[in-house]
Motif scaffolding. Sequence first.
Motif, PDB file in Angstrom:
ATOM      1  N   THR A   1       0.827  -1.204   0.000  1.00 28.35           N
ATOM      2  CA  THR A   1       0.000   0.000   0.000  1.00 28.35           C
ATOM      3  C   THR A   1       0.862   1.255   0.000  1.00 28.35           C
ATOM      4  N   PHE A   2       1.898   1.259   0.829  1.00 26.79           N
ATOM      5  CA  PHE A   2       2.793   2.418   0.889  1.00 26.79           C
ATOM      6  C   PHE A   2       3.526   2.618  -0.435  1.00 26.79           C
ATOM      7  N   VAL A   3       4.013   1.520  -1.020  1.00 28.96           N
ATOM      8  CA  VAL A   3       4.766   1.621  -2.274  1.00 28.96           C
ATOM      9  C   VAL A   3       3.872   2.120  -3.401  1.00 28.96           C
ATOM     10  N   ILE A   4       2.677   1.535  -3.537  1.00 25.83           N
ATOM     11  CA  ILE A   4       1.773   1.925  -4.617  1.00 25.83           C
ATOM     12  C   ILE A   4       1.260   3.344  -4.418  1.00 25.83           C
ATOM     13  N   CYS A   5       1.104   3.772  -3.170  1.00 28.07           N
ATOM     14  CA  CYS A   5       0.652   5.144  -2.902  1.00 28.07           C
ATOM     15  C   CYS A   5       1.623   6.182  -3.451  1.00 28.07           C
ATOM     16  N   THR A   6       2.892   5.815  -3.626  1.00 33.98           N
ATOM     17  CA  THR A   6       3.868   6.740  -4.214  1.00 33.98           C
ATOM     18  C   THR A   6       3.899   6.641  -5.737  1.00 33.98           C
ATOM     19  N   GLY A   7       3.065   5.770  -6.305  1.00 33.23           N
ATOM     20  CA  GLY A   7       3.033   5.598  -7.742  1.00 33.23           C
ATOM     21  C   GLY A   7       4.014   4.562  -8.253  1.00 33.23           C
ATOM     22  N   ASN A   8       4.570   3.759  -7.339  1.00 30.54           N
ATOM     23  CA  ASN A   8       5.509   2.700  -7.719  1.00 30.54           C
ATOM     24  C   ASN A   8       4.895   1.331  -7.450  1.00 30.54           C
ATOM     25  N   ILE A   9       5.696   0.289  -7.604  1.00 27.48           N
ATOM     26  CA  ILE A   9       5.204  -1.074  -7.373  1.00 27.48           C
ATOM     27  C   ILE A   9       6.366  -1.953  -6.942  1.00 27.48           C
ATOM     28  N   ASP A  10       6.058  -3.047  -6.252  1.00 29.88           N
ATOM     29  CA  ASP A  10       7.090  -3.986  -5.814  1.00 29.88           C
ATOM     30  C   ASP A  10       6.591  -5.404  -6.079  1.00 29.88           C
TER      31      ASP A  10
ATOM     32  N   THR B   1       0.007  10.551  10.326  1.00 31.48           N
ATOM     33  CA  THR B   1       1.362  11.069  10.552  1.00 31.48           C
ATOM     34  C   THR B   1       1.808  11.926   9.377  1.00 31.48           C
ATOM     35  N   VAL B   2       2.825  12.734   9.628  1.00 23.98           N
ATOM     36  CA  VAL B   2       3.391  13.581   8.573  1.00 23.98           C
ATOM     37  C   VAL B   2       3.950  12.714   7.449  1.00 23.98           C
ATOM     38  N   PHE B   3       4.599  11.606   7.837  1.00 24.23           N
ATOM     39  CA  PHE B   3       5.171  10.720   6.818  1.00 24.23           C
ATOM     40  C   PHE B   3       4.077  10.171   5.899  1.00 24.23           C
ATOM     41  N   GLY B   4       2.946   9.770   6.466  1.00 25.75           N
ATOM     42  CA  GLY B   4       1.850   9.252   5.657  1.00 25.75           C
ATOM     43  C   GLY B   4       1.340  10.290   4.669  1.00 25.75           C
ATOM     44  N   ARG B   5       1.242  11.529   5.120  1.00 23.53           N
ATOM     45  CA  ARG B   5       0.794  12.595   4.212  1.00 23.53           C
ATOM     46  C   ARG B   5       1.831  12.852   3.117  1.00 23.53           C
TER      47      ARG B   5
END
Length: 346
Positions: A68-77, A212-216
């Motif tokens: 979820t975190f990776v895809i939220c940045t527009g990337n994939i793993d 959190t700030v990081f999540g935003r």
Amino acid sequence: MGKLLTIDTGKAARKRLLTLLLRNGAYVLLILMCLVMAILDKNFLTVSNLMNVALQSSIMGVLALGMTFVICTGNIDISVGNLIGLCSVCGVALVQFYQAPWYVAMLVMILSCCLGGRASGRKEAIVGGTLGGLLFGVAMLVAYMNIPSMLVTLSTQCIASGMVLFISKGKSWTNLPYALVAVSKSKILGVSALLWAVLVLYILFHYLLGYTVFGRKVLAVGGSMEAARASGIRVERTILLTYIISGTVAGIAGILQTARLGAFYASMGSGMEMNVIAATVIGGTSMTGGRGSIIGTLAGVLLLGVINNALNLLGVDANMQNVARGLIIMIAIILDAIRIRIDKDS
């Protein structure tokens, strides 16, 4: 004039309804699937079967947190499935061939540190190297060199798969120390400790992404890298951290999968990444980044778990189950494309 206003209002209402359904489709489909299966099979709503669904979905659910975190940045793993096997083989090899304490093995798995021995058990060779360093290098390539994440993580997937076979020689290892499987064997309030561990992880990651700030920052980077940079966000570092999170989560998933199976298998985790990606996207995370939630991911994971359980209860042929999973992944991609188009038009 009044007719035109009525038509425009009607179109806007239908568009809002469609957007609402697409963004919350996982919840709607999950409820519908449960209702349908409750009617079709009386065993579906039994406590034992629901616990089975939860356990079967647990490892996929853990991997989906990092995804979820990776895809939220527009990337994939796409390497996370094979990383489960690699983390597991490293930890189990330490215990099996070097009599390492269980807590050392777990630490190695969590830190994604790779250390194994020959399958013969002789200490004449040690396979050195650090998977953590490899993951860090992968994240650096994606974050700082703008190399497509699909290609970089594909290489990681191949490396991890090859290392698993090299260390284990394709063999399975059983009879693990109780400490390595205790989380699966133990129960708290009648529920497997493994499920409690997954629940704690979901609470922590829900807070991390949503409060959190990081999540935003993660969501801002996925929404627009240029705008994120202009606002002072260190884009490359944020992407780097999401891949470190994904790798760490894969290590935790390796521990839990080893505990759940009570053994190591060379094929462990292989192919799981597609289901993880599908669950994440079905849960509302956009493949182009900028939008996602941990609660939505949980709904997507449970939906896939219920569908897999339903196919088994209804006696669907194993080969056709793979066809069904492929169709589900395709539908997830199509729905995400429709969501993106609607968001652009609005």
